[in-house]
Design a protein around this motif. Structure first.
Motif, PDB file in Angstrom:
ATOM      1  N   THR A 109       0.864  -1.175   0.000  1.00 30.03           N
ATOM      2  CA  THR A 109       0.000   0.000   0.000  1.00 30.03           C
ATOM      3  C   THR A 109       0.897   1.220   0.000  1.00 30.03           C
ATOM      4  O   THR A 109       2.113   1.096  -0.046  1.00 30.03           O
ATOM      5  CB  THR A 109      -0.938   0.014   1.223  1.00 30.03           C
ATOM      6  OG1 THR A 109      -1.874   1.073   1.082  1.00 30.03           O
ATOM      7  CG2 THR A 109      -0.196   0.127   2.527  1.00 30.03           C
ATOM      8  N   TYR A 128      -1.969   4.343  11.056  1.00 32.48           N
ATOM      9  CA  TYR A 128      -2.479   3.453  10.013  1.00 32.48           C
ATOM     10  C   TYR A 128      -1.790   3.764   8.697  1.00 32.48           C
ATOM     11  O   TYR A 128      -1.410   4.901   8.437  1.00 32.48           O
ATOM     12  CB  TYR A 128      -3.990   3.648   9.840  1.00 32.48           C
ATOM     13  CG  TYR A 128      -4.771   3.243  11.052  1.00 32.48           C
ATOM     14  CD1 TYR A 128      -5.293   1.961  11.174  1.00 32.48           C
ATOM     15  CD2 TYR A 128      -4.953   4.129  12.108  1.00 32.48           C
ATOM     16  CE1 TYR A 128      -5.995   1.574  12.300  1.00 32.48           C
ATOM     17  CE2 TYR A 128      -5.652   3.751  13.251  1.00 32.48           C
ATOM     18  CZ  TYR A 128      -6.169   2.479  13.338  1.00 32.48           C
ATOM     19  OH  TYR A 128      -6.844   2.089  14.467  1.00 32.48           O
ATOM     20  N   THR A 132      -6.141   2.959   4.427  1.00 34.50           N
ATOM     21  CA  THR A 132      -6.476   1.590   4.851  1.00 34.50           C
ATOM     22  C   THR A 132      -6.861   1.581   6.324  1.00 34.50           C
ATOM     23  O   THR A 132      -6.729   2.586   7.020  1.00 34.50           O
ATOM     24  CB  THR A 132      -5.277   0.633   4.683  1.00 34.50           C
ATOM     25  OG1 THR A 132      -4.306   0.909   5.702  1.00 34.50           O
ATOM     26  CG2 THR A 132      -4.637   0.757   3.309  1.00 34.50           C
ATOM     27  N   GLN A 133      -7.310   0.445   6.786  1.00 35.66           N
ATOM     28  CA  GLN A 133      -7.532   0.209   8.214  1.00 35.66           C
ATOM     29  C   GLN A 133      -6.388  -0.622   8.796  1.00 35.66           C
ATOM     30  O   GLN A 133      -6.508  -1.181   9.881  1.00 35.66           O
ATOM     31  CB  GLN A 133      -8.872  -0.508   8.424  1.00 35.66           C
ATOM     32  CG  GLN A 133     -10.070   0.330   8.045  1.00 35.66           C
ATOM     33  CD  GLN A 133     -10.158   1.592   8.892  1.00 35.66           C
ATOM     34  OE1 GLN A 133      -9.982   1.556  10.097  1.00 35.66           O
ATOM     35  NE2 GLN A 133     -10.406   2.713   8.244  1.00 35.66           N
ATOM     36  N   LEU A 134      -5.296  -0.718   8.078  1.00 34.36           N
ATOM     37  CA  LEU A 134      -4.144  -1.523   8.466  1.00 34.36           C
ATOM     38  C   LEU A 134      -3.259  -0.743   9.433  1.00 34.36           C
ATOM     39  O   LEU A 134      -2.660   0.275   9.067  1.00 34.36           O
ATOM     40  CB  LEU A 134      -3.351  -1.922   7.223  1.00 34.36           C
ATOM     41  CG  LEU A 134      -2.197  -2.893   7.399  1.00 34.36           C
ATOM     42  CD1 LEU A 134      -2.691  -4.238   7.925  1.00 34.36           C
ATOM     43  CD2 LEU A 134      -1.487  -3.078   6.063  1.00 34.36           C
TER      44      LEU A 134
END
Length: 158
Positions: A109, A128, A132-134
């Motif tokens: 990403t 993060y 994203t929610q990563l």
């Protein structure tokens, strides 16, 4: 109020105002990441725990396409799954921002970036990867030195 007391009060107020106006130039010393800061040495570092605690997972003056291959950055082959705090003590100017990636080979990403002016991100659980929610915590698999304009809005670690 006597002239002596007035002079003392004015001196105290002047020193207090100077203390509020003077910019902070160095990281706080004594505990956590502040204690690990040793000045500008051209290095990126990562630690196992928050606030630069636990095992120092590694350090590097260059790019590393894989934190899990045992070459370059790592002190341990588990560095890719353990980093909870990172530090940028790179030299100011040029490629002085560290871009962290969730996948090897600088992929996965857009990068999460650490400015040399931020010095360190002492708790990656509240950061993060952009768009994203990563969560960045325990999910860094590669890093590269870059410039600030290469980092997307919302990508800055704090």
């Amino acid at each position: 109020m006597t002239m002596r007391r007035l002079s003392t009060v004015l001196a105290i107020l002047g020193l207090a105002a100077f203390g509020l106006a003077a910019p902070a130039q160095a990281a706080p010393q004594g505990v956590g990441c502040g204690a690990e800061w040793h000045g500008r040495d051209g290095t990126v570092r990562a630690w196992q725990h928050y606030d630069c605690g636990g095992i120092e997972l590694g350090s590097s003056t260059g790019n590393d396409a894989s934190w899990a291959d045992g070459v370059g950055f790592e002190v341990t082959r588990f560095a890719a799954d353990w980093a909870s705090s990172v530090m940028n003590s790179g030299f100011i100017g040029g490629r002085d921002v560290v871009a962290f990636y969730p996948e090897a080979g600088f992929g996965g990403t857009r990068a999460a970036c650490l400015s040399p002016n931020e010095l360190y991100a002492d708790n990656l659980t509240d950061n993060y990867y952009p768009g994203t929610q990563l969560v960045v915590n325990d999910r860094i698999r590669s890093h590269a030195w870059t410039t600030a304009d290469a980092c997307a809005a919302g990508s800055w670690l704090s």
